[in-house]
Each structure stands twice: as structure tokens, then as C-alpha cells.
Design a protein around this motif. Structure first.
Motif, short mmCIF file in Angstrom:
data_model
loop_
_atom_site.label_atom_id
_atom_site.label_comp_id
_atom_site.label_asym_id
_atom_site.label_seq_id
_atom_site.Cartn_x
_atom_site.Cartn_y
_atom_site.Cartn_z
N ALA A 1 0.85 -1.20 0.00
CA ALA A 1 0.00 0.00 0.00
C ALA A 1 0.88 1.24 0.00
N SER A 2 0.51 2.23 -0.80
CA SER A 2 1.30 3.46 -0.88
C SER A 2 0.78 4.54 0.06
N ARG A 3 -0.35 4.26 0.69
CA ARG A 3 -0.96 5.26 1.57
C ARG A 3 -1.66 4.55 2.72
N PHE A 4 -1.52 5.12 3.92
CA PHE A 4 -2.28 4.63 5.08
C PHE A 4 -3.13 5.78 5.58
N CYS A 5 -4.42 5.65 5.38
CA CYS A 5 -5.35 6.73 5.72
C CYS A 5 -6.22 6.28 6.89
N LEU A 6 -6.02 6.90 8.05
CA LEU A 6 -6.77 6.53 9.25
C LEU A 6 -7.99 7.44 9.39
N TYR A 7 -9.16 6.83 9.45
CA TYR A 7 -10.41 7.55 9.65
C TYR A 7 -10.85 7.39 11.10
N TRP A 8 -11.28 8.48 11.69
CA TRP A 8 -11.91 8.42 13.00
C TRP A 8 -13.42 8.26 12.80
N LEU A 9 -14.06 7.60 13.72
CA LEU A 9 -15.49 7.35 13.61
C LEU A 9 -16.28 8.66 13.68
N VAL A 10 -17.27 8.77 12.78
CA VAL A 10 -18.14 9.94 12.73
C VAL A 10 -19.58 9.46 12.92
N PRO A 11 -20.41 10.19 13.69
CA PRO A 11 -21.80 9.77 13.89
C PRO A 11 -22.65 10.04 12.66
N ALA A 12 -22.57 9.12 11.71
CA ALA A 12 -23.35 9.22 10.47
C ALA A 12 -23.72 7.81 10.04
N GLY A 13 -24.89 7.64 9.45
CA GLY A 13 -25.34 6.33 9.00
C GLY A 13 -25.43 5.35 10.15
N ARG A 14 -24.94 4.11 9.91
CA ARG A 14 -24.94 3.13 11.00
C ARG A 14 -23.93 3.49 12.07
N GLY A 15 -23.01 4.40 11.75
CA GLY A 15 -22.06 4.86 12.75
C GLY A 15 -22.73 5.58 13.91
N ILE A 16 -23.95 6.07 13.70
CA ILE A 16 -24.69 6.72 14.79
C ILE A 16 -25.03 5.71 15.87
N ASP A 17 -25.47 4.54 15.45
CA ASP A 17 -25.90 3.51 16.40
C ASP A 17 -24.75 2.96 17.23
N SER A 18 -23.57 2.90 16.65
CA SER A 18 -22.43 2.30 17.34
C SER A 18 -21.45 3.33 17.88
N TYR A 19 -21.76 4.61 17.71
CA TYR A 19 -20.78 5.66 18.00
C TYR A 19 -20.33 5.65 19.47
N SER A 20 -21.26 5.67 20.38
CA SER A 20 -20.89 5.76 21.80
C SER A 20 -20.14 4.50 22.26
N ARG A 21 -20.44 3.38 21.65
CA ARG A 21 -19.78 2.12 22.03
C ARG A 21 -18.37 2.00 21.44
N LEU A 22 -18.16 2.54 20.25
CA LEU A 22 -16.91 2.30 19.54
C LEU A 22 -15.93 3.48 19.55
N GLN A 23 -16.42 4.68 19.86
CA GLN A 23 -15.53 5.85 19.76
C GLN A 23 -14.42 5.79 20.80
N LEU A 24 -13.25 6.27 20.41
CA LEU A 24 -12.07 6.24 21.26
C LEU A 24 -12.07 7.37 22.29
N ASP A 25 -11.32 7.14 23.38
CA ASP A 25 -11.17 8.19 24.38
C ASP A 25 -9.85 8.93 24.16
N LYS A 26 -9.58 9.90 25.00
CA LYS A 26 -8.41 10.76 24.83
C LYS A 26 -7.11 9.97 24.78
N THR A 27 -6.94 9.03 25.71
CA THR A 27 -5.69 8.26 25.76
C THR A 27 -5.52 7.42 24.50
N GLU A 28 -6.59 6.80 24.05
CA GLU A 28 -6.52 5.96 22.85
C GLU A 28 -6.20 6.79 21.60
N VAL A 29 -6.78 7.97 21.51
CA VAL A 29 -6.50 8.85 20.37
C VAL A 29 -5.05 9.32 20.39
N THR A 30 -4.59 9.74 21.55
CA THR A 30 -3.21 10.21 21.68
C THR A 30 -2.22 9.11 21.36
#
Length: 394
Positions: free
Chosen positions: A209-238
Motif C-alpha cells: 500500500a502506498s498510503r495509510f489513511c486513518l479515519y476516526w469514527l463519525v456519527p453518520a449512517g450506522r455509525g450513529i448507532d455504534s458511536y458511543s460504544r466504539l468511539q475512542l477516548d483521549k488516551t486511545e486517540v493520543t
């Protein structure tokens, strides 16, 4: 989009940006497009809602059961392509759903290529065989971003809700390499796969792969239903940002570039890391980030068209209040260039009206106030602070 590699290994980039800043967009090299200062956007086009997968975090709620009713016809889609070509957009990114499930994608791509448009593909990879990879290359698509959400089958297949998806995706990278098609990894990081991030990066490098693109979860579509369960906290993001910085530092930029998407505030961590390292590229990196005039590209440098022809400021700003218009009523170019369009005006003139921490933050001009979709989802207020920002003023 936080261009980690370009900022860290960007000697000469600033002079290139300044040299190309006022050229016609077709004359600007692709690595300078984000800094061109133009409002002709990269268009993320969901050409179908159909998908052979039903991923947990899909911002489009795509799946096998989605209807094709109301989707743009081939004739209508060709008209959109002509309009985008006349407008001079730098890139069309065919997405979905799974764009390879739209039967006329080859006709659309060939027509776009004939009009001089650059094209990329956003795909889950499971439908890319050797034959398909060759066809993608032949029709003029230059890059395929392939979703990879785990370093092992158990993790990836759980996200994708299909046993065997991991093996098919890995095979897609091999098929793309054989066809001479440049490809990269698109990874959405959540609580369920953040512990595998380093392994996923290493796997991506091994896959070519020539590119590594990391997406953070956004509350849209089915991501709304799983957002609170799957979203990272400050330590995990850092921890994730620190790991990507380390990998970008160690990796030859000619081998792989690293980016993060959906959190413009990531640039604050990047500059702090470079300052701590006393990087020779720090001054240039800051100039590059300042040239973006606020990190979020929604409504300026990126746009979204959905399968039914609705236009939004970005692919995650898909709620009714963010609807710009529909190409069946008015062309994309007319809508995009309408300075009185209330949705686009909000995205383009947002900084003066921020609330909360974003209003007084010293880094606001760099990050542009983070993601407005998250702010609106959290507080019902477009101008509220981004809840995914963990930066604390000293």
C-alpha cells in the motif's frame, strides 16, 4: 485531512505550494492540490447505496438490501461528469455502497477519463479479482483506497459482518499490485481494533500500500448507532497519533504516506511532536497547515454527491439540515458557486461564530474548529465545540 508524511518530510513542499498556488487546477500536481486555495472540490460520489457487505460503522447505511430506486441513471450521471469536468474539479472519488456493484461504473469512468478528470476508487476490496483490477486500471482510475479494519480475519470480518472478507481484501491488494494499480489502506479506528493499529500499519506496508489513511469514527449512517460504544477516548486517540507519527518518521515517504481524516485538530498533535523532536521541517509544516486556512475541507475543498443526486458539504454531513441541493433541480456547479447557499455559507464562514472551547482556542485557525458533524450530533448546534477534540490550552 491531516497530512502527516507531507508535513514531516516536506522540505521543498512550501516552495512548490507557493509556485502552483494560482495555477489552473489541472496544472497543479496532485501532492499540492490540498493547498491550492481553490474552491473547486474533490468530489466524493456515492454512485450506489448497494453493497455486498453491511459494515457496522458504514456512514451510508449501505448493504445488499438497499434499493436502486431513485439512483441517478447513466444518462444523469454522465451529465454530472460533464458538469464537473467543465467546472475543473481535481478528482472524482467513486464510492458507495460498493461502487463496483454499479453495472455502468466502467462507462462512467471511461467518460470521466475522456473529459480529462482524475479518478480514484473507494472500495471494500472483496470484489477485486485479477480481472477486475486490470479493468479498473484500463478505464483510467489511478488509485484504489481499500478498507482494512483489522490485522487478522477475526477483527476485520467482525466489522464487515462477513466471514472471509479479510482474505478477499488481502487478495485485492495482490491483484492491484499485479495490475500496476496504486492502492492504499483506509482504516477506521475504534475501540475494537485500536490495539491492532501497529500490526495493521505493518500489514499495509507488506501489502504494498502506498498510503495509510486513518479515519476516526463519525456519527453518520450506522455509525450513529455504534458511536458511543466504539468511539475512542483521549488516551486511545493520543496513543494512535503518537504511533502514526513514529511510523511516519521511520517510513520512507516514497514507500508510504500517512494521513488522518475527520479530525483536523490532529495537526496540533503533529506540530507538538515535531517541535519536541526539533524537526527541521517544523517551520514548513506550520506554513503548510496555515495555508489550508482551517483544516476542515467540507464545503470548500471537498464535496459529496449521493446516489440520488443530493449534494452535501462532505460525505459525513448527510443529515437533512446539511443538504445543499440536488443535481436534478440545479447543476452541481451552479449550487457550489452560489455564495447565497445557506448550507455552504455556514461551512465556509463558520469560524466567527464558534462556541465553547472552540471559540477561544489559540489553535482554531489551524484546525478550523474540528468536525462540525460531530459538534452538531452532540449538541444539536452547528457551532458547538467538537467533542472529539482533546487538546487542552496550557
Amino acid at each position: 485531512m491531516n497530512r502527516i508524511t507531507q508535513c514531516m518530510h516536506g522540505r521543498g513542499t512550501v516552495s512548490g505550494v507557493m509556485r502552483h498556488r494560482h495555477k489552473q487546477q489541472g496544472d497543479v500536481p496532485s501532492n499540492f492540490l490540498a493547498f491550492s486555495g481553490m474552491y473547486r472540490p474533490v468530489v466524493f460520489w456515492n454512485i450506489t447505496d448497494r453493497c455486498n457487505l453491511s459494515c457496522t460503522h458504514c456512514y451510508n447505511k449501505s448493504g445488499p438490501d438497499r434499493s436502486t430506486a431513485g439512483e441517478l441513471t447513466t444518462t444523469e450521471a454522465m451529465g454530472v461528469i460533464d458538469d464537473l469536468a467543465d467546472m475543473g474539479v481535481p478528482l472524482i472519488l467513486f464510492s458507495g455502497g460498493e461502487p463496483l456493484m454499479r453495472e455502468d461504473i466502467w462507462d462512467l469512468a471511461l467518460h470521466a477519463g475522456s473529459r480529462g478528470l482524475k479518478m480514484a476508487l473507494s472500495t471494500n476490496g472483496t470484489l477485486i479479482t485479477r480481472e477486475v483490477a486490470g479493468r479498473i486500471k484500463e478505464c483510467g482510475i489511478e488509485y484504489a483506497g481499500i478498507s482494512l479494519d483489522g490485522a487478522r480475519a477475526e477483527t476485520h470480518d467482525r466489522f464487515r459482518n462477513l466471514p472471509g472478507a479479510f482474505e478477499q481484501t488481502i487478495a485485492a491488494f495482490a491483484a492491484c499490485r499485479e495490475a500496476g494499480l496504486r492502492c492504499g489502506v483506509r482504516n477506521t479506528l475504534t475501540k475494537e481494533n485500536c490495539h491492532e493499529l501497529e500490526e495493521i500499519v505493518d500489514l499495509a506496508i507488506s501489502l504494498g500500500a502506498s498510503r495509510f489513511c486513518l479515519y476516526w469514527l463519525v456519527p453518520a449512517g450506522r455509525g450513529i448507532d455504534s458511536y458511543s460504544r466504539l468511539q475512542l477516548d483521549k488516551t486511545e486517540v493520543t496513543d494512535a497519533l503518537s504511533l502514526l507519527y513514529k511510523k511516519a518518521k521511520e517510513t520512507d515517504p516514497a514507500t508510504m504516506e500517512f494521513l488522518t481524516v475527520d479530525a483536523p485538530q490532529d495537526c496540533i498533535h503533529l506540530l507538538a511532536s515535531m517541535e519536541k523532536d526539533r524537526s527541521e521541517d517544523l517551520a514548513d509544516a506550520r506554513k503548510l497547515l496555515e495555508s489550508l486556512k482551517g483544516g476542515c475541507s467540507a464545503g470548500t475543498r471537498v464535496a459529496n454527491i449521493d446516489a440520488q443526486g443530493n449534494i452535501f458539504p462532505c460525505q459525513f454531513a448527510r443529515s437533512p439540515e446539511f443538504l445543499v441541493g440536488n443535481i436534478r433541480s440545479q447543476s452541481f456547479s451552479e449550487l457550489w458557486n452560489d455564495s447565497q447557499n445557506p448550507v455552504l455559507a455556514r461551512f465556509r464562514e463558520k469560524q466567527a461564530q464558534f462556541k465553547g472551547r472552540c471559540r477561544t482556542c489559540s489553535h482554531r485557525d489551524l484546525c478550523g474548529g474540528g468536525c462540525r458533524v460531530r459538534a452538531h450530533a452532540a449538541e444539536g448546534d452547528f457551532y458547538a465545540q467538537d467533542p472529539f477534540c482533546f487538546f487542552e490550552e496550557p
